[in-house]
Motif scaffolding. Structure first.
Motif, PDB file in Angstrom:
ATOM      1  N   GLU A 176       0.773  -1.134  -0.004  1.00 25.44           N
ATOM      2  CA  GLU A 176       0.190  -0.049  -0.034  1.00 25.44           C
ATOM      3  C   GLU A 176       0.850   1.166  -0.044  1.00 25.44           C
ATOM      4  N   ASN A 177       1.950   0.964   0.614  1.00 23.12           N
ATOM      5  CA  ASN A 177       2.737   2.221   0.659  1.00 23.12           C
ATOM      6  C   ASN A 177       4.288   2.539  -0.129  1.00 23.12           C
ATOM      7  N   VAL A 178       4.189   1.339  -0.824  1.00 22.49           N
ATOM      8  CA  VAL A 178       5.775   1.134  -1.756  1.00 22.49           C
ATOM      9  C   VAL A 178       5.591   0.970  -3.288  1.00 22.49           C
ATOM     10  N   ARG A 179       6.034   2.164  -3.930  1.00 23.14           N
ATOM     11  CA  ARG A 179       5.964   1.984  -5.376  1.00 23.14           C
ATOM     12  C   ARG A 179       7.280   1.864  -6.146  1.00 23.14           C
ATOM     13  N   LEU A 180       7.231   1.120  -7.387  1.00 22.62           N
ATOM     14  CA  LEU A 180       8.418   0.719  -7.857  1.00 22.62           C
ATOM     15  C   LEU A 180       8.312   1.257  -9.381  1.00 22.62           C
ATOM     16  N   GLU A 181       9.278   1.843  -9.956  1.00 20.44           N
ATOM     17  CA  GLU A 181       9.392   2.340 -11.409  1.00 20.44           C
ATOM     18  C   GLU A 181      10.534   1.699 -12.089  1.00 20.44           C
ATOM     19  N   LEU A 182      10.506   1.092 -13.237  1.00 26.11           N
ATOM     20  CA  LEU A 182      11.655   0.665 -14.062  1.00 26.11           C
ATOM     21  C   LEU A 182      11.466   0.983 -15.378  1.00 26.11           C
ATOM     22  N   GLY A 183      12.544   1.648 -16.115  1.00 22.38           N
ATOM     23  CA  GLY A 183      12.317   2.175 -17.637  1.00 22.38           C
ATOM     24  C   GLY A 183      13.370   2.915 -18.163  1.00 22.38           C
TER      25      GLY A 183
END
Length: 400
Positions: A76-83
């Protein structure tokens, strides 16, 4: 909770319409736990600077940058982004590794061909009103820096900021503190290590939705260049600093035509903490700005800058005393009157188009070259204009 979209004041970005730089709220949404999506952020631009005189040369920026990335929220409180982040100027065939435009001596030694491409990764943890970010930061327009400290044009040209960041949102206080690592070195490297430490905060004396909103911005930038592993021995260590504190007022008129009126005044300082990269060790500046929102799509702004020996790390060159036209040349004083107007329109919160026109009337002081030669004062009138398109699309892939 107050998000980033509500704390970025309208009319802040005189060079680029504000709606074009609105790429979304940085807060993690708990209801998106388990969501895997493909997000594509894009900014396409045609920006032309018709500049003459001793401060800087004119140039045109026709191009775009594109960020395709996978976004996943395991908790709910963790976001990951890869690009990836890719930048291209129409007609260009090679790009330096570092695209920052500032007063630095160092630049990347190598070049990329075809596109300027960098990996993109962001890990974010949200704890109630506090966000901790590692990897790619919420940089550029998210910092809400005034134009003498950070030119909005870097939203078009600069590499994404990378390092560590803390964002704190309280009802009466906003804090953005970060370290942007711009140049990493290995043993026996031939260029300097360089990183920027920044603090952008705002004290709110009442709610932003109030009829008359009052606030105090406090902004600090340090850039350090050096390192113990490189082979540079001459002028190897330097630390430069900019700081600003001010007072602002926004009248939320919300009339049929007149939507908003804002005024802000900032006192600024410059200091060369260590080294001898710049000829002046300290200086000061004053910046005042006023803007109006007319209808739903039109903004107008006027500003005035006055500075003495004020060297700006990343600011608009007309709001500083360093010449970018002549290498190493400086001005003892600078006065600039600034006018701008822009039109911007947003569609479905995913797309925005904007156009702007800016006019600078500058009265530079005596221009001094590195060898000691001088050139007398020369008042100039310069202008810039641009057209911009922003897209930020999010495609749901699946729930995990």
């Amino acid at each position: 909770m107050i998000g980033v979209l509500s704390v970025i004041p309208v009319l802040l970005y005189g060079q680029i319409p504000e709606a074009v730089l609105r790429f979304g709220d940085y807060r993690v949404q708990p209801e998106e736990k388990g969501r895997l999506s493909l997000r594509i952020d894009n900014l396409s631009f045609f920006h032309d600077n018709e500049f003459t005189g001793p401060v800087m040369k004119g140039y045109t920026l026709p191009g775009l940058w594109l960020q395709p990335k996978l976004r996943y929220q395991p908790l709910e409180n963790v976001r990951l982004e890869l690009g990836l982040h890719a930048l291209t100027y129409h007609g260009a065939s090679k790009y330096p590794n570092y695209a920052y435009r500032d007063i630095a001596e160092w630049k990347g030694e190598r070049f990329q061909k075809g596109l300027h491409v960098l990996p993109y990764f962001r890990a974010q943890l949200q704890m109630k009103r506090l966000n901790v970010v590692l990897g790619n930061l919420y940089g550029g327009s998210y910092h809400q820096l005034i134009e003498p400290l950070y030119t909005p044009e870097l939203n078009l040209t600069a590499d994404p900021e990378m390092g560590a960041q803390v964002l704190l949102d309280l009802p009466r206080f906003h804090l953005d503190a970060w370290v942007n690592w711009e140049s990493f070195i290995f043993r026996q490297d031939v260029h300097k290590e360089a990183f920027t430490v920044g603090v952008a905060s705002k004290i709110r004396y009442n709610a932003e939705e109030s009829n008359v909103h009052l606030y105090t911005p406090v902004q600090i930038l340090f850039q350090h260049r050096g390192g113990e592993l490189d082979t540079i021995t001459h002028r190897s260590i330097s630390t430069l600093a900019n700081a600003a504190v001010g007072f602002g007022l926004t009248w939320n008129a919300d009339r049929r035509i007149l939507k908003r009126v804002s005024v802000e005044a900032d006192a600024m300082g410059y200091r060369q903490v260590s080294g001898s990269l710049c000829p002046a060790d300290q200086g000061y500046g004053f910046y005042a700005q006023s803007g109006v929102g007319l209808g739903r799509y039109v903004n107008a702004k006027a500003g005035y800058f006055r500075g003495e020996d004020f060297m700006s790390l990343f600011g608009v060159p007309y709001f500083g005393t360093m010449s970018t036209r002549y290498s190493g040349a400086t001005l003892d004083t600078m006065s600039t009157l600034y006018l701008s107007a822009d039109y911007s329109r947003e569609f479905m919160k995913m797309f925005a188009i904007g156009a702007q026109f800016s006019l600078y009337y500058s009265s530079p002081g005596i221009l001094t070259f590195p060898g000691g030669a001088t050139r007398p004062k020369q008042n100039t009138v310069n202008y810039s204009f641009g057209v911009y398109f922003r897209a930020n699309m999010d495609f749901l892939l699946r729930w995990l």
